[in-house]
Design an enzyme around this catalytic site. Structure first.
Site, PDB file in Angstrom:
ATOM      1  N   ASN A  12      54.191  40.763  45.991  1.00 54.76           N
ATOM      2  CA  ASN A  12      53.613  42.031  45.543  1.00 54.76           C
ATOM      3  C   ASN A  12      54.330  43.193  46.217  1.00 54.76           C
ATOM      4  O   ASN A  12      55.249  42.992  47.003  1.00 54.76           O
ATOM      5  CB  ASN A  12      52.103  42.060  45.827  1.00 54.76           C
ATOM      6  CG  ASN A  12      51.811  41.848  47.296  1.00 54.76           C
ATOM      7  OD1 ASN A  12      52.194  42.653  48.126  1.00 54.76           O
ATOM      8  ND2 ASN A  12      51.174  40.739  47.616  1.00 54.76           N
TER       9      ASN A  12
ATOM     10  N   ASP B  43      47.150  36.064  45.824  1.00 52.89           N
ATOM     11  CA  ASP B  43      45.983  35.267  45.440  1.00 52.89           C
ATOM     12  C   ASP B  43      46.381  33.971  44.743  1.00 52.89           C
ATOM     13  O   ASP B  43      45.583  33.062  44.626  1.00 52.89           O
ATOM     14  CB  ASP B  43      45.084  36.077  44.490  1.00 52.89           C
ATOM     15  CG  ASP B  43      44.442  37.247  45.203  1.00 52.89           C
ATOM     16  OD1 ASP B  43      43.942  37.042  46.324  1.00 52.89           O
ATOM     17  OD2 ASP B  43      44.476  38.376  44.670  1.00 52.89           O
TER      18      ASP B  43
ATOM     19  N   PHE C 100      40.653  44.739  53.760  1.00 53.30           N
ATOM     20  CA  PHE C 100      41.119  45.863  52.943  1.00 53.30           C
ATOM     21  C   PHE C 100      40.789  45.576  51.495  1.00 53.30           C
ATOM     22  O   PHE C 100      40.848  44.422  51.055  1.00 53.30           O
ATOM     23  CB  PHE C 100      42.639  46.054  53.106  1.00 53.30           C
ATOM     24  CG  PHE C 100      42.986  46.871  54.316  1.00 53.30           C
ATOM     25  CD1 PHE C 100      42.836  46.332  55.585  1.00 53.30           C
ATOM     26  CD2 PHE C 100      43.442  48.169  54.187  1.00 53.30           C
ATOM     27  CE1 PHE C 100      43.132  47.080  56.712  1.00 53.30           C
ATOM     28  CE2 PHE C 100      43.744  48.932  55.302  1.00 53.30           C
ATOM     29  CZ  PHE C 100      43.590  48.383  56.567  1.00 53.30           C
TER      30      PHE C 100
ATOM     31  N   LYS D 120      32.627  42.441  48.609  1.00 52.65           N
ATOM     32  CA  LYS D 120      33.659  41.756  49.411  1.00 52.65           C
ATOM     33  C   LYS D 120      33.265  41.709  50.879  1.00 52.65           C
ATOM     34  O   LYS D 120      33.411  40.696  51.541  1.00 52.65           O
ATOM     35  CB  LYS D 120      35.010  42.496  49.290  1.00 52.65           C
ATOM     36  CG  LYS D 120      35.848  41.954  48.170  1.00 52.65           C
ATOM     37  CD  LYS D 120      37.143  42.703  48.022  1.00 52.65           C
ATOM     38  CE  LYS D 120      37.523  42.675  46.542  1.00 52.65           C
ATOM     39  NZ  LYS D 120      38.584  43.555  46.189  1.00 52.65           N
TER      40      LYS D 120
ATOM     41  N   LYS E  99      32.660  38.078  52.505  1.00 57.59           N
ATOM     42  CA  LYS E  99      33.631  37.614  53.499  1.00 57.59           C
ATOM     43  C   LYS E  99      33.107  37.793  54.924  1.00 57.59           C
ATOM     44  O   LYS E  99      33.834  37.547  55.886  1.00 57.59           O
ATOM     45  CB  LYS E  99      34.967  38.348  53.311  1.00 57.59           C
ATOM     46  CG  LYS E  99      35.572  38.144  51.915  1.00 57.59           C
ATOM     47  CD  LYS E  99      37.018  38.591  51.830  1.00 57.59           C
ATOM     48  CE  LYS E  99      37.505  38.605  50.381  1.00 57.59           C
ATOM     49  NZ  LYS E  99      38.947  38.582  50.249  1.00 57.59           N
TER      50      LYS E  99
HETATM   51  N1  CTP Z   1      42.843  38.293  51.583  1.00 59.08           N
HETATM   52  C1  CTP Z   1      42.926  37.096  52.269  1.00 59.08           C
HETATM   53  N2  CTP Z   1      43.357  35.979  51.621  1.00 59.08           N
HETATM   54  C2  CTP Z   1      43.673  36.001  50.313  1.00 59.08           C
HETATM   55  C3  CTP Z   1      43.567  37.214  49.604  1.00 59.08           C
HETATM   56  C4  CTP Z   1      43.142  38.344  50.271  1.00 59.08           C
HETATM   57  O1  CTP Z   1      42.642  37.079  53.455  1.00 59.08           O
HETATM   58  N3  CTP Z   1      44.094  34.891  49.740  1.00 59.08           N
HETATM   59  C5  CTP Z   1      42.362  39.487  52.298  1.00 59.08           C
HETATM   60  C6  CTP Z   1      43.337  40.663  52.288  1.00 59.08           C
HETATM   61  O2  CTP Z   1      44.166  40.652  53.430  1.00 59.08           O
HETATM   62  C7  CTP Z   1      42.420  41.872  52.276  1.00 59.08           C
HETATM   63  C8  CTP Z   1      41.217  41.370  51.508  1.00 59.08           C
HETATM   64  O3  CTP Z   1      41.214  39.964  51.659  1.00 59.08           O
HETATM   65  O4  CTP Z   1      41.997  42.235  53.567  1.00 59.08           O
HETATM   66  C9  CTP Z   1      41.379  41.730  50.064  1.00 59.08           C
HETATM   67  O5  CTP Z   1      40.477  41.015  49.334  1.00 59.08           O
HETATM   68  P1  CTP Z   1      40.682  40.636  47.796  1.00 59.08           P
HETATM   69  O6  CTP Z   1      39.436  39.935  47.382  1.00 59.08           O
HETATM   70  O7  CTP Z   1      41.981  39.992  47.550  1.00 59.08           O
HETATM   71  O8  CTP Z   1      40.666  42.042  47.168  1.00 59.08           O
HETATM   72  P2  CTP Z   1      41.778  42.921  46.562  1.00 59.08           P
HETATM   73  O9  CTP Z   1      43.053  42.785  47.305  1.00 59.08           O
HETATM   74  O10 CTP Z   1      41.172  44.266  46.543  1.00 59.08           O
HETATM   75  O11 CTP Z   1      42.046  42.346  45.151  1.00 59.08           O
HETATM   76  P3  CTP Z   1      41.138  41.769  43.968  1.00 59.08           P
HETATM   77  O12 CTP Z   1      39.736  42.201  44.171  1.00 59.08           O
HETATM   78  O13 CTP Z   1      41.771  42.349  42.779  1.00 59.08           O
HETATM   79  O14 CTP Z   1      41.310  40.297  44.109  1.00 59.08           O
END
Ligand code: CTP
Length: 391
Positions: free
Chosen positions: A204, A273, A316, A330, A334
């Site tokens: 990304n 992801d 984040f 989130k 989490k």
């Molecule tokens: N994160 C993580 N492990 C992953 C994906 C994300 O630890 N496999 C962490 C990132 O470092 C960040 C947070 O989770 O701190 C982001 O959460 P995520 O659910 O991925 O949200 P977004 O990045 O906002 O994306 P989306 O909601 O579109 O998935």
């Protein structure tokens, strides 16, 4: 970062003195006011007039210019940086010789002193110089550099004065309040790269700037920082334990094995992801690439939230548009202490820029919105909020 700080900048007779006006400028840019003191040999390499033009103050040279300048300049400065420092000056400082304004000031100055040696590598290796450095270090003086490289005379070796950015950062670091001393902080940064085949990967646009800024701010404030970073072209901050990784799997392992001993985990990384279900050893034919099977990567932050113990966790949410409701979800899912939202669709607060416009939600659901600012300032706010310091 240096607002209101008064720096005494000493210059001695080395060719590296041509860099000193730039050091002065960078310190002024950070908010410091500069007084310069130059030895006679130093003035052969850089005209005092140049220093005066850059700093707007007299370049002090003469021990007898004023009966008390060797005391006044010391009393009114917060930090003394000698850059460049020659072998001669270092040897003199080691035994307290005070035969010019600079070395006399060194005796009367009671604040932090940084010394940036610059000399030929053979002179630097000389046991007399090495012994002087050790003796001065024992008195609490901090040496920055020298670095290895090509020297002015053409020799290769240790003796080059450290880069301006390194010296300026050392000044900022030395003067920063150490309110996070004793804290162990893990910061993740940058993207991850999930291999498709030998030539391609899924990744990304994250540059790592926000995570690197947090690592830098926490280090300046005295925390012990481990920076777990995906591929990034940012210069890693000095004094952090750097742990480069490539994939989400590697990042997961690096984070979870260190979490037990940490006081805080700040997940600024943009973890992919998804990753290819089965990376190819060779190069995939473009005809089959559309059939690529993907799998979800582990949610590192969620796993960390399940076993966080006493550690505090920051996540984040990189949104296109501020989706507060989803960020709150989130935070809850989490098990986070804070979530930082930023709108990546905005030009000046998304990927690969030095500024950010963040909002922070805490465990109680309180939302704080902040204006656009430098990422390093946003980093301090996140740390203030995390460790309950007043921003
Ligand atoms: N994160 C993580 N492990 C992953 C994906 C994300 O630890 N496999 C962490 C990132 O470092 C960040 C947070 O989770 O701190 C982001 O959460 P995520 O659910 O991925 O949200 P977004 O990045 O906002 O994306 P989306 O909601 O579109 O998935």
């Amino acid at each position: 970062m240096l607002k209101g700080k008064r720096i005494l900048l000493g210059i001695t007779g080395s060719i590296a003195a041509y860099k000193t006006p730039d050091i002065a400028r960078r310190l002024i840019e950070q908010g410091a006011s500069i007084q310069t003191v130059i030895t006679e040999a130093g003035s052969k390499f850089i005209p005092p007039y140049t220093l005066e033009a850059v700093t707007g103050t007299t370049a002090h040279r003469d021990l007898f210019e004023d009966p008390f300048s060797h005391l006044e300049l010391a009393k009114t400065s917060d930090l003394f940086l000698i850059a460049p420092a020659t072998a001669n000056t270092i040897n003199k400082l080691s035994c307290g010789i005070a035969d010019n304004l600079l070395s006399t000031l060194m005796l009367s100055f009671e604040g932090p002193v940084l010394v940036a040696p610059a000399m030929n590598c053979r002179m630097y290796r000389n046991p007399v110089v090495q012994k002087s450095i050790k003796k001065i270090e024992k008195r609490g003086v901090i040496f920055v550099g020298p670095e290895k490289g090509t020297l002015a005379c053409g020799d290769e070796g240790e003796g080059r004065m450290s880069e301006t950015a390194v010296l300026v950062e050392s000044v900022v670091h030395t003067l920063a309040e150490k309110d996070l001393k004793g804290k162990k902080v893990i910061v993740t940064a940058g993207p991850t790269r999930e291999s498709i085949d030998v030539a391609r990967y899924i990744s990304n646009r994250s540059s790592g700037k926000m995570g690197y800024a947090i690592a830098l701010a926490a280090t300046r404030r005295g925390a012990e920082v481990t920076l777990i970073t995906g591929p990034s072209s940012e210069r890693p901050p000095q004094r952090v334990e750097l742990h480069p990784v490539e994939t989400a799997g590697e990042m997961e392992k690096a984070v979870l094995t260190r979490l037990k001993k940490a006081d805080a985990l700040i997940m600024a990384a943009a973890v992919s992801d998804i990753s290819p279900a089965r990376p190819e050893q060779g190069k995939l034919d473009k005809k089959v690439i559309l059939d690529l099977k993907l799998k979800k990567t582990a949610d590192i932050l969620k796993k960390a939230g399940e076993r966080k113990g006493e550690a505090v966790l920051v996540g984040f949410a990189a949104e296109s548009g501020m989706d507060i409701r989803s960020a709150k979800e989130k935070l809850k899912n989490k098990n986070l202490d804070l979530i930082v939202l930023n709108d990546i669709s905005k030009k000046d607060s998304g990927f690969d820029v030095d500024t950010n416009e963040i909002s922070i939600i805490d465990r109680k659901g309180n939302l704080s919105e902040y204006p656009l600012m430098q990422k390093i300032e946003a980093a301090d706010i996140i740390l203030d909020r995390l460790f309950n310091r007043q921003p």
